[in-house]
Design a protein around this motif. Structure first.
Motif, PDB file in Angstrom:
ATOM      1  N   GLU A  58       0.827  -1.207   0.000  1.00 40.23           N
ATOM      2  CA  GLU A  58       0.000   0.000   0.000  1.00 40.23           C
ATOM      3  C   GLU A  58       0.858   1.253   0.000  1.00 40.23           C
ATOM      4  OE1 GLU A  58      -2.881  -0.166   3.087  1.00 40.23           O
ATOM      5  OE2 GLU A  58      -3.631  -2.134   2.499  1.00 40.23           O
ATOM      6  N   MET A  59       1.927   1.264   0.797  1.00 39.00           N
ATOM      7  CA  MET A  59       2.903   2.337   0.751  1.00 39.00           C
ATOM      8  C   MET A  59       4.241   1.731   0.354  1.00 39.00           C
ATOM      9  SD  MET A  59       2.365   5.206   3.708  1.00 39.00           S
ATOM     10  CE  MET A  59       2.395   4.095   5.111  1.00 39.00           C
ATOM     11  N   GLN A  60       4.813   2.265  -0.690  1.00 39.72           N
ATOM     12  CA  GLN A  60       6.071   1.730  -1.192  1.00 39.72           C
ATOM     13  C   GLN A  60       7.222   2.154  -0.282  1.00 39.72           C
ATOM     14  OE1 GLN A  60       7.792   3.382  -4.856  1.00 39.72           O
ATOM     15  NE2 GLN A  60       7.722   1.326  -5.742  1.00 39.72           N
ATOM     16  N   LYS A  87      10.483   7.220   1.938  1.00 43.89           N
ATOM     17  CA  LYS A  87      11.866   7.204   1.441  1.00 43.89           C
ATOM     18  C   LYS A  87      12.849   7.200   2.597  1.00 43.89           C
ATOM     19  CE  LYS A  87      14.478   9.214  -2.306  1.00 43.89           C
ATOM     20  NZ  LYS A  87      14.241   9.997  -3.521  1.00 43.89           N
ATOM     21  N   ILE A  88      13.846   6.328   2.509  1.00 42.65           N
ATOM     22  CA  ILE A  88      14.933   6.273   3.479  1.00 42.65           C
ATOM     23  C   ILE A  88      16.118   7.023   2.901  1.00 42.65           C
ATOM     24  CG2 ILE A  88      16.398   4.781   4.872  1.00 42.65           C
ATOM     25  CD1 ILE A  88      13.364   4.490   5.401  1.00 42.65           C
ATOM     26  N   PHE A 104      10.114  11.703   2.958  1.00 40.02           N
ATOM     27  CA  PHE A 104      11.238  11.105   3.671  1.00 40.02           C
ATOM     28  C   PHE A 104      10.747  10.584   5.018  1.00 40.02           C
ATOM     29  CE2 PHE A 104      13.780  13.279   0.556  1.00 40.02           C
ATOM     30  CZ  PHE A 104      14.905  12.481   0.442  1.00 40.02           C
ATOM     31  N   ALA A 105      11.107   9.341   5.308  1.00 41.55           N
ATOM     32  CA  ALA A 105      10.663   8.704   6.544  1.00 41.55           C
ATOM     33  C   ALA A 105      11.774   8.587   7.574  1.00 41.55           C
ATOM     34  CB  ALA A 105      10.109   7.311   6.250  1.00 41.55           C
ATOM     35  N   ALA A 137       5.964  12.922  -6.862  1.00 35.26           N
ATOM     36  CA  ALA A 137       6.778  14.027  -6.359  1.00 35.26           C
ATOM     37  C   ALA A 137       7.329  13.677  -4.980  1.00 35.26           C
ATOM     38  CB  ALA A 137       5.949  15.310  -6.279  1.00 35.26           C
ATOM     39  N   VAL A 138       8.618  13.898  -4.813  1.00 34.48           N
ATOM     40  CA  VAL A 138       9.260  13.735  -3.506  1.00 34.48           C
ATOM     41  C   VAL A 138       9.290  15.104  -2.849  1.00 34.48           C
ATOM     42  CG1 VAL A 138      11.264  12.863  -2.260  1.00 34.48           C
ATOM     43  CG2 VAL A 138      10.728  11.959  -4.540  1.00 34.48           C
TER      44      VAL A 138
END
Length: 337
Positions: free
Chosen positions: A5-7, A276-277, A168-169, A143-144
């Protein structure tokens, strides 16, 4: 592999890191060529053509994706080199390019319309109109967004943006506009965006002293002094210690890393498409541990969202790989927005 569900999008600074991220459960990795087209152009980092082919094949064989970061700003005299990198990414079979500069986005849209285009965090788009412009003009597929937004702003952007949002996570924070640190540019005279790091190695000088302390300078500017047994991280201007008003302390920002794990349910409810890591400059151990931890957390959330809580063991594992061994929610947690 089923679609999540969340990449979970993880960093790959080299081939072993790419393989470690895929093996640990990343849905996608992001990587760069070994030149100034990507914003992590560290010496010894990134991919040769052969390594990139091998990495993409490794990911695709396991049902995962590879995104190519072409996220720096070329000057007009060298734009053709960035256009060539877009061509190269398409020829290698990259699943998407991550681009900041509009001329590069335009070239990718015209010449490789079937290759997805993601707007880079370096593009600094924080509003729905900005994202709508990039979508309508260049057909971006994602979009990031920068790490300066509060969680309320992310929620509103997910509601109004014409494209899926990636946030960003986990990883390093920056107090400046993403990748364009004016402090670093002032100290060194070079752009962090195109030179790949806030403190290019050629400008960093460490000195050992008789009392076994160490000092570090950036282009002659004293950044910090560390005691005999005090751990020392990579020096950046914003996370140095300075004498201000008779005290020496981290006047701008303490060494700490962003960690949004406790916000996972809220980000999911907002409709965030990807987490995103940060950390293409980090080693394989970091990539493996952080990816494994986030994979466990995401899988647990997807299987039982109503009962989900952030386990202390997950937080401990992430803190062990954070700058200064501490984490923060950063701008996500600010009261004003």
């Amino acid at each position: 592999m089923r679609e999540h569900e969340m990449q979970l999008v993880c960093p790959a600074g080299n081939l072993p890191a790419l393989q470690a991220a895929i093996d640990a459960g990343a849905d996608a990795v992001y990587a760069g060529f070994r030149d100034q087209t990507n914003a992590r152009a560290f010496p010894g980092l990134n991919f040769s053509e052969g390594e990139m082919r091998q990495g993409i094949a490794y990911a695709h064989a396991r049902g995962r994706k590879v995104y190519l970061a072409l996220n720096t700003y070329p000057d007009s005299a060298r734009l053709a080199h960035w256009e060539g990198a877009v061509d190269h990414a398409a020829e290698l079979g990259a699943d998407a390019v991550i681009v900041a500069e509009m001329a590069v986005l335009d070239y990718a849209a015209r010449h490789h319309p079937n290759m997805a285009r993601h707007l880079s965090v370096q593009g600094s788009a924080t509003t729905a109109p900005a994202l709508r412009y990039a979508y309508e003009r260049f057909g971006i597929a994602r979009a990031v967004v920068p790490r300066v937004l509060s969680v309320q702003q992310v929620e509103r952007l997910c509601e109004s943006a014409p494209v899926p949002i990636e946030v960003f996570a986990f990883g390093s924070l920056c107090i400046m506009v993403e990748g364009r640190c004016q402090l670093s540019s002032y100290a060194t005279g070079v752009s962090p965006n195109r030179h790949g790091v806030c403190s290019p190695a050629s400008f960093v000088k460490w000195d050992e002293h008789p009392d076994q302390s160490r000092t570090v300078r950036l282009n002659g500017l004293l950044i910090d002094r560390f005691g005999q047994s005090e751990p020392a991280g990579y020096p950046t201007v914003c996370k140095g210690r300075y004498a201000v008003g008779g005290e020496i302390f981290h006047a701008l920002e303490e060494p700490t890393s962003l960690n949004t794990l406790e916000l996972l349910p809220r980000l999911a409810a907002a409709g965030v498409a990807a987490l995103k890591i940060e950390g293409r400059q980090r080693g394989v151990a970091y990539v493996k541990a952080v990816t494994q931890t986030w994979r466990k957390a995401l899988d647990r959330f997807e299987s039982a969202p109503d009962a989900w809580t952030a386990e202390p063991a997950w937080q401990q594992a992430l803190s062990g790989h954070a700058e200064g061994q501490q984490t923060t929610l950063g701008p996500y947690h600010r009261a004003w927005h």
